[in-house]
Design a protein around this motif. Structure first.
Motif, short mmCIF file in Angstrom:
data_model
loop_
_atom_site.label_atom_id
_atom_site.label_comp_id
_atom_site.label_asym_id
_atom_site.label_seq_id
_atom_site.Cartn_x
_atom_site.Cartn_y
_atom_site.Cartn_z
N TYR A 161 0.92 -1.27 -0.05
CA TYR A 161 0.17 -0.04 -0.06
C TYR A 161 0.82 1.28 -0.02
O TYR A 161 1.88 1.58 0.70
N LEU A 162 0.59 2.26 -0.81
CA LEU A 162 1.31 3.55 -0.81
C LEU A 162 -0.15 4.39 -0.69
O LEU A 162 -1.03 4.14 -1.29
N TYR A 163 -0.08 5.31 0.25
CA TYR A 163 -1.02 6.08 0.48
C TYR A 163 -0.72 7.68 1.29
O TYR A 163 0.29 7.47 1.95
N GLY A 164 -1.55 8.41 1.06
CA GLY A 164 -1.27 9.74 1.92
C GLY A 164 -2.46 10.80 1.35
O GLY A 164 -3.48 10.22 0.62
N THR A 165 -2.28 11.91 2.29
CA THR A 165 -3.30 12.92 1.97
C THR A 165 -3.07 14.25 2.26
O THR A 165 -2.04 14.47 3.04
N GLN A 166 -3.68 15.14 1.64
CA GLN A 166 -3.51 16.66 2.01
C GLN A 166 -4.26 16.68 3.33
O GLN A 166 -5.06 15.91 3.89
N GLY A 167 -3.92 17.66 3.96
CA GLY A 167 -4.63 18.01 5.37
C GLY A 167 -4.04 18.25 6.54
O GLY A 167 -4.61 18.12 7.62
N GLY A 168 -2.72 18.80 6.63
CA GLY A 168 -2.22 19.10 8.05
C GLY A 168 -2.37 18.07 9.04
O GLY A 168 -1.98 17.13 9.03
N GLU A 169 -3.18 18.31 9.96
CA GLU A 169 -3.58 17.68 11.25
C GLU A 169 -4.37 16.55 10.62
O GLU A 169 -4.11 15.33 11.38
N GLY A 170 -5.03 16.57 9.73
CA GLY A 170 -5.78 15.39 9.17
C GLY A 170 -4.91 14.32 8.47
O GLY A 170 -5.41 13.26 8.36
N GLN A 171 -3.64 14.48 8.10
CA GLN A 171 -2.76 13.59 7.57
C GLN A 171 -2.98 12.27 8.15
O GLN A 171 -3.01 11.19 7.68
N PRO A 172 -2.38 12.17 9.49
CA PRO A 172 -2.42 10.67 10.18
C PRO A 172 -3.89 10.39 10.42
O PRO A 172 -3.96 9.06 10.46
N GLN A 173 -4.79 11.14 10.55
CA GLN A 173 -5.99 10.71 10.77
C GLN A 173 -6.37 10.02 9.47
O GLN A 173 -7.02 8.92 9.67
N THR A 174 -6.33 10.84 8.18
CA THR A 174 -6.94 9.94 7.01
C THR A 174 -6.12 8.81 6.81
O THR A 174 -6.52 7.60 6.34
N GLN A 175 -4.87 8.96 6.99
CA GLN A 175 -3.87 7.68 6.68
C GLN A 175 -4.49 6.68 7.47
O GLN A 175 -4.56 5.28 6.81
N THR A 176 -4.83 6.81 8.64
CA THR A 176 -5.15 5.56 9.76
C THR A 176 -6.42 5.12 9.11
O THR A 176 -6.73 3.83 9.05
N LEU A 177 -7.36 6.03 8.61
CA LEU A 177 -8.63 5.37 7.96
C LEU A 177 -8.31 4.64 7.03
O LEU A 177 -8.93 3.32 6.69
N LEU A 178 -7.38 5.20 6.04
CA LEU A 178 -7.42 4.31 4.83
C LEU A 178 -6.59 2.90 4.83
O LEU A 178 -7.03 1.96 4.49
N LEU A 179 -5.80 3.04 5.81
CA LEU A 179 -4.98 1.49 6.09
C LEU A 179 -5.81 0.66 6.81
O LEU A 179 -5.94 -0.51 6.27
N THR A 180 -6.75 1.04 7.60
CA THR A 180 -7.74 0.16 8.39
C THR A 180 -8.45 -0.48 7.50
O THR A 180 -9.19 -1.58 7.52
N ARG A 181 -9.22 0.50 6.48
CA ARG A 181 -10.13 0.07 5.67
C ARG A 181 -9.65 -0.84 4.51
O ARG A 181 -10.26 -1.85 4.38
N MET A 182 -8.26 -0.81 4.25
CA MET A 182 -7.81 -1.57 3.17
C MET A 182 -7.41 -2.90 3.82
O MET A 182 -7.60 -4.05 3.20
N LEU A 183 -6.48 -2.72 4.91
CA LEU A 183 -5.97 -4.02 5.50
C LEU A 183 -7.11 -4.92 6.46
O LEU A 183 -7.17 -5.95 6.18
N HIS A 184 -8.08 -4.18 7.12
CA HIS A 184 -8.87 -4.73 7.93
C HIS A 184 -10.11 -5.28 7.33
O HIS A 184 -10.87 -6.24 7.62
N GLY B 239 -10.85 -5.08 3.90
CA GLY B 239 -10.69 -5.66 2.57
C GLY B 239 -11.17 -4.62 1.33
O GLY B 239 -11.21 -5.04 0.27
N MET B 240 -11.07 -3.53 1.60
CA MET B 240 -11.39 -2.38 0.71
C MET B 240 -10.36 -2.19 -0.14
O MET B 240 -9.14 -1.94 0.13
N ASP B 241 -10.80 -2.03 -1.63
CA ASP B 241 -9.80 -1.76 -2.63
C ASP B 241 -9.39 0.01 -2.56
O ASP B 241 -10.35 0.80 -1.57
N PRO B 242 -8.45 0.59 -2.87
CA PRO B 242 -8.06 2.08 -2.50
C PRO B 242 -9.03 3.03 -2.87
O PRO B 242 -9.18 3.84 -1.98
N GLN B 243 -9.98 2.78 -4.10
CA GLN B 243 -10.77 3.80 -4.46
C GLN B 243 -12.07 3.82 -3.37
O GLN B 243 -12.69 4.70 -2.90
#
Length: 525
Positions: free
Chosen positions: A415-438, A440-444
């Motif tokens: 997985y390669l992932y990231g986001t715009q968003g200052g304070e939101g970057q670690p928050q959205t990254q954690t959302l993305l990784l848990t969704r894909m890993l736990h 089974g969501m595709d990146p989109q």
């Protein structure tokens, strides 16, 4: 507004602007590899997304070399000027957020382009800069996002900047041809002379002379002495994956801390999108932010206890502090959110995850002389408090929000992932990784699902949890009952940033997702 994933058998490019993604694809088709393509994407974003990023800003990179079988990090952030001290702002409560006196750190992005490409690329810098030069000289359709950024921050532009970004004194319409001829000349100079043309040649001379005449502080010596750094990335093991982040001065370790906390919970028993899911992520991240704000600065100026913070025993202590039905009270300072994340994977298995920024929309609002370069205002996040961990000092890197991510499985990128968003970057990254890993969501799909962002923005008196209204009303009510200061956000609200991701499955197929909130595209084949 949602879209499906793009799947390629060999390559994938994702970015927040379709022309930048196309530029990366063109370089891959030309025979370049992921590093060449990534620099082309980065440079094109600096042209077609000028309110978010540009030659006057910084960049952070995570690279995976299939030949070497390892992940490396490049810190492309600049330092404050030698003459920049707290007494430059005597009698002021803070460093100005806009204007020439906010532009106090050397732009690091141009250096990072040459460093990444010189280390791993196949093509010349001139070749990979061709798309960016073409779009700056010949123009491109101005994006809806740039139009919106101009409405929001156009008043902060200096006359020289307004002449470029508000031609004729007006905000250009979305879709209008937008030309940056001065920037095209600067990019040509950079293509011909490399990073030294920027830091030791005519570009540095033009910028520093402008700064001197305008009351700024950056000098020729500040540019001449700039260097980015190849550094060992930080990592943590999480459910069979090794997750990588750039080390400080990046805030990337915050996301690793959150994952270490979440490792103590069984997501098989937590429904995606439930109260338990959102509450747990928010609380884990808030505890990580608490420690981040205590210690994050330039590690050359202060020791950061990363071994302790990223240790599994400490994560167990933090996990035990989370109440299942009560929100914790933690304060955090507001940070800028305007950034551009992108990623590339090529047919050989090389991968690049990177992010770049001017800090605020249009950075400092200052275009330096005739260069066409908007200077960042990243240095305005330094503190004037001499006791603050992020206090302003000469030749120092500031606390940096930029943080590209990469997760590897069995030593290869998954997985390669990231986001715009200052304070939101670690928050959205954690959302993305848990969704894909736990789950089974595709990146989109992971990007499309509703998001939240916790924290304080400029001028807000409270730490609010902004939750998109696509999250079930009963879940939002439960979060509020637990003590979260819930504010309903729009269904695809820009406040949560622009996220993008690539996954590589067991067949080697690359799946790409880009944010419906922006002008991006995933291109793969």
């Amino acid at each position: 507004m949602t879209r499906g994933p793009v799947i390629g058998t060999a390559t994938m490019v994702v970015s927040p602007h379709y022309l930048a993604s196309a530029a990366g694809a063109r370089i891959l088709e030309k025979g370049g590899n992921a590093y060449d393509a990534a620099v082309a994407v980065s440079a094109t974003l600096a042209v077609v997304y000028p309110h978010m990023t540009g030659l006057g800003g910084d960049a952070f990179w995570l690279t995976y070399s299939a030949g070497e079988g390892r992940v490396r990090a490049y810190n492309g952030s600049g330092r404050s000027g030698y003459a920049v001290r707290r007494d430059c702002y005597a009698g002021e409560g803070a460093i100005p957020r806009r204007g020439v006196r906010s532009a106090i750190t050397v732009p690091g992005m141009a250096d990072s382009w040459e460093a990444v490409q010189r280390e791993y690329g196949r093509l010349t810098l001139a070749e990979v800069l061709e798309p960016a030069i073409g779009y700056s000289a010949g123009g491109f359709p101005l994006s809806p996002d740039q139009h919106g950024g101009s409405l929001l921050a156009g008043a902060a532009l200096t006359p020289e900047a307004a002449a470029v970004y508000l031609p004729g004194g007006r905000i250009p319409a979305a879709g209008a041809r937008f030309v940056q001829r001065q920037l095209a000349g600067t990019l040509r100079t950079l293509a011909a002379g490399g990073r030294d043309a920027f830091y030791k040649g005519s570009i540095a001379e033009e910028i520093s002379e402008y700064m001197l005449a305008s009351g700024g502080y950056l000098t020729r010596d500040d540019f001449a002495d700039h260097h980015g750094s190849w550094v060992e990335p930080l990592s943590t093991d999480y459910h069979g994956y090794t997750v990588y982040q750039v080390p400080p001065n990046s805030q990337g370790f915050t996301a690793l801390m959150a994952l270490n906390i979440l490792e103590h919970y069984d997501f098989a028993d937590i429904a995606h999108g439930s109260y338990e899911y959102y509450h747990l992520l928010v609380e884990a991240l808030k505890l990580s932010f608490r420690d981040r704000d205590r210690v994050l600065t330039d590690p050359d100026f202060s020791s950061i206890p990363l071994e302790h913070l990223l240790g599994k025993p400490y994560a167990a202590e933090l996990a035990a502090m989370i109440s299942p039905r009560q929100a914790s009270v933690i304060n955090s300072e507001p940070v800028g959110r305007d950034t551009a994340y992108a990623a590339v994977v090529d047919g050989e298995g090389n991968a690049v995850s990177f992010i770049q920024s001017l800090y605020f929309e249009f950075g400092s609002g200052v275009v330096a002389g005739d260069t066409g370069i908007l200077l960042q205002n990243r240095g305005s996040f330094f503190s004037l408090d001499p006791a603050h961990i992020n206090r302003l000092e000469p030749h120092k890197r500031t606390f940096h929000t930029l943080m590209p991510a990469m997760a590897c499985r069995e030593g290869k990128p998954a997985y390669l992932y990231g986001t715009q968003g200052g304070e939101g970057q670690p928050q959205t990254q954690t959302l993305l990784l848990t969704r894909m890993l736990h789950y089974g969501m595709d990146p989109q799909t992971a990007v499309n699902e509703p998001r939240f962002v916790w924290g304080r923005t400029w001028g807000d008196p409270t730490q609010e949890l902004r939750v998109e209204n696509r999250v079930e009303a009963t879940v939002r009510a439960e979060l509020a009952e637990a003590g979260h200061l819930v504010r309903e956000a729009g269904s695809y609200d820009g406040i949560v940033g622009h996220a993008h991701a690539i996954s590589v499955d067991d067949n080697g197929y690359r799946s790409g997702g880009t944010d419906p909130r922006c002008d991006g595209a995933a291109i793969g084949w």
